[in-house]
Design a protein around this motif. Sequence first.
Motif, short mmCIF file in Angstrom:
data_model
loop_
_atom_site.label_atom_id
_atom_site.label_comp_id
_atom_site.label_asym_id
_atom_site.label_seq_id
_atom_site.Cartn_x
_atom_site.Cartn_y
_atom_site.Cartn_z
N GLU A 17 -67.54 24.58 -12.33
CA GLU A 17 -65.41 24.58 -12.65
C GLU A 17 -65.75 25.88 -13.27
N HIS A 18 -65.44 26.87 -12.73
CA HIS A 18 -64.74 28.41 -13.88
C HIS A 18 -64.03 28.03 -14.61
N PRO A 19 -63.88 27.79 -16.13
CA PRO A 19 -63.51 27.96 -16.90
C PRO A 19 -62.44 28.84 -17.94
N GLU A 20 -61.57 28.67 -17.24
CA GLU A 20 -60.34 29.92 -18.20
C GLU A 20 -59.81 30.05 -19.51
N LEU A 21 -59.75 31.40 -19.68
CA LEU A 21 -59.69 31.37 -20.88
C LEU A 21 -58.53 31.61 -21.50
N LEU A 22 -58.56 30.28 -22.33
CA LEU A 22 -57.50 29.53 -23.08
C LEU A 22 -57.80 29.79 -24.79
N ILE A 23 -55.71 29.61 -25.12
CA ILE A 23 -55.75 30.32 -26.25
C ILE A 23 -56.61 29.33 -26.91
N THR A 24 -57.43 29.11 -28.19
CA THR A 24 -57.49 27.85 -29.12
C THR A 24 -56.62 27.45 -30.52
N SER A 25 -56.70 26.20 -30.91
CA SER A 25 -56.31 26.44 -32.22
C SER A 25 -57.12 26.33 -33.14
N VAL B 240 -65.15 36.40 -22.69
CA VAL B 240 -65.57 34.68 -22.82
C VAL B 240 -64.77 34.19 -24.89
N GLU B 241 -64.68 35.83 -25.28
CA GLU B 241 -64.09 35.10 -26.50
C GLU B 241 -63.25 35.98 -26.79
N ALA B 242 -62.11 35.55 -26.92
CA ALA B 242 -61.58 37.03 -28.14
C ALA B 242 -60.47 36.71 -29.02
N VAL C 298 -53.07 30.96 -22.33
CA VAL C 298 -53.13 32.16 -22.78
C VAL C 298 -52.02 33.07 -22.00
N ASP C 299 -50.61 33.55 -22.77
CA ASP C 299 -50.42 34.19 -22.43
C ASP C 299 -50.12 35.85 -21.47
N GLU C 300 -50.11 35.83 -20.62
CA GLU C 300 -50.86 37.26 -19.71
C GLU C 300 -49.48 38.17 -20.15
N SER C 301 -48.68 37.87 -20.69
CA SER C 301 -47.42 39.42 -20.94
C SER C 301 -47.87 40.22 -21.46
N ILE C 302 -47.23 41.14 -21.87
CA ILE C 302 -47.84 42.74 -22.43
C ILE C 302 -46.85 42.82 -23.57
N GLY D 136 -53.75 34.52 -32.00
CA GLY D 136 -54.58 34.83 -30.96
C GLY D 136 -56.14 34.37 -30.02
N HIS D 137 -57.01 33.63 -30.62
CA HIS D 137 -58.12 33.44 -30.65
C HIS D 137 -58.05 32.68 -29.33
#
Length: 358
Positions: free
Chosen positions: A321-329, A249-251, A10-14, A334-335
């Motif tokens: 292992e704690h999963p990271e919040l990742l952008i999915t295809s 957990v999802e956005a 995920v891109d953390e830039s504002i 931005g999902h």
Amino acid sequence: MSAQSLDLRVDESIPSDAYLSVRDLRVHFPTADGLVKSVDGLSFDVRRGEILGIVGESGSGKSVTSQAILGLHKGSRARITGEVWLDGKELVSASEEEMRALRGDKMAMIFQDPLSALHPFYRVGDQITEAYRVHNHVSKAVAHKRAIEMLDRVGIPNPDKRFSDYPHQFSGGMRQRAMIAMALVCDPTLLIADEPTTALDVTVQAQILDLMKSLQTEFNSAIILITHDLGVVAETCDHVVVMYGGQCVEAGTVNDLFYEPEMPYAWGLLTSMPRLDRTRQDRLQPIPGQPPSLIQVPSGCVFNPRCQYRNHVEGDRCRTEHPELLITSGGSAGHSVRCHIQPDERRRLWADEIQPTL
């Protein structure tokens, strides 16, 4: 593995058009039993003219998030880290005096229980008048006129007469309308609504939601709608953040959540929701187990003790292992999803096993 099956960080830039940006927000409360991690690393953006829904079970951190944005934990024992940017101003580091100047003016909140939020000893109109005069140097007569105008705008009949009524003389729906009038009296550009339709009948719920949407259009406000009702989300919101155990957990967009969800917790919310648009053959499927203790948050994936799809992940990663919040295809640009199951397998499970049961 194909390139399309890979998640991207995920891109953390504002974003430049974000009116409110929350970055890595953590709200922890020290107690005698241990540290309560009510919000633990939450990030999201809201733009003007947009409604963001925050959903999740009770105890997932939704209301604590809204209170942290408003600075209501300042002066308490809460440990707050991260950043909250409102129109270019950082709020976590702001003083209480600066926050008081912003609350009610640039940002306002509609609380869950208007009977508790409204003072029982003061007339409804006087409370709205006071909220207006705090941020505007006007006479009592001007503020009185403004309060009546707002009561009329939110659909309260005979506003000049109801101005002098006390909260107990209003019905539940009327009290909620009065709370909305008080929140909007200074034309805030950020409105946070915490379960605004709880305990209201469905007809009044629809009226309140329509009112919020029309006022949002009029003022071009950014709105955060906190709810556990997915029907309200589908009807009202543009984007959604699904919270569980103090984490996102999802956005994504509303279409992402309802048509292409990829997190097992989101699947559980959808399968436990009744449908009125079709005949359902099977019983509703509640999510097994209980929400986690925020003092003893599960290791690994916070949802793993209740997840029925851990066997789709190799080894014991879900527990360790704690999963990271990742952008999915899948879905919108931005999902993003926090899950160890591979994206292709998540989409297969949704299409073949979960969606047919809805």
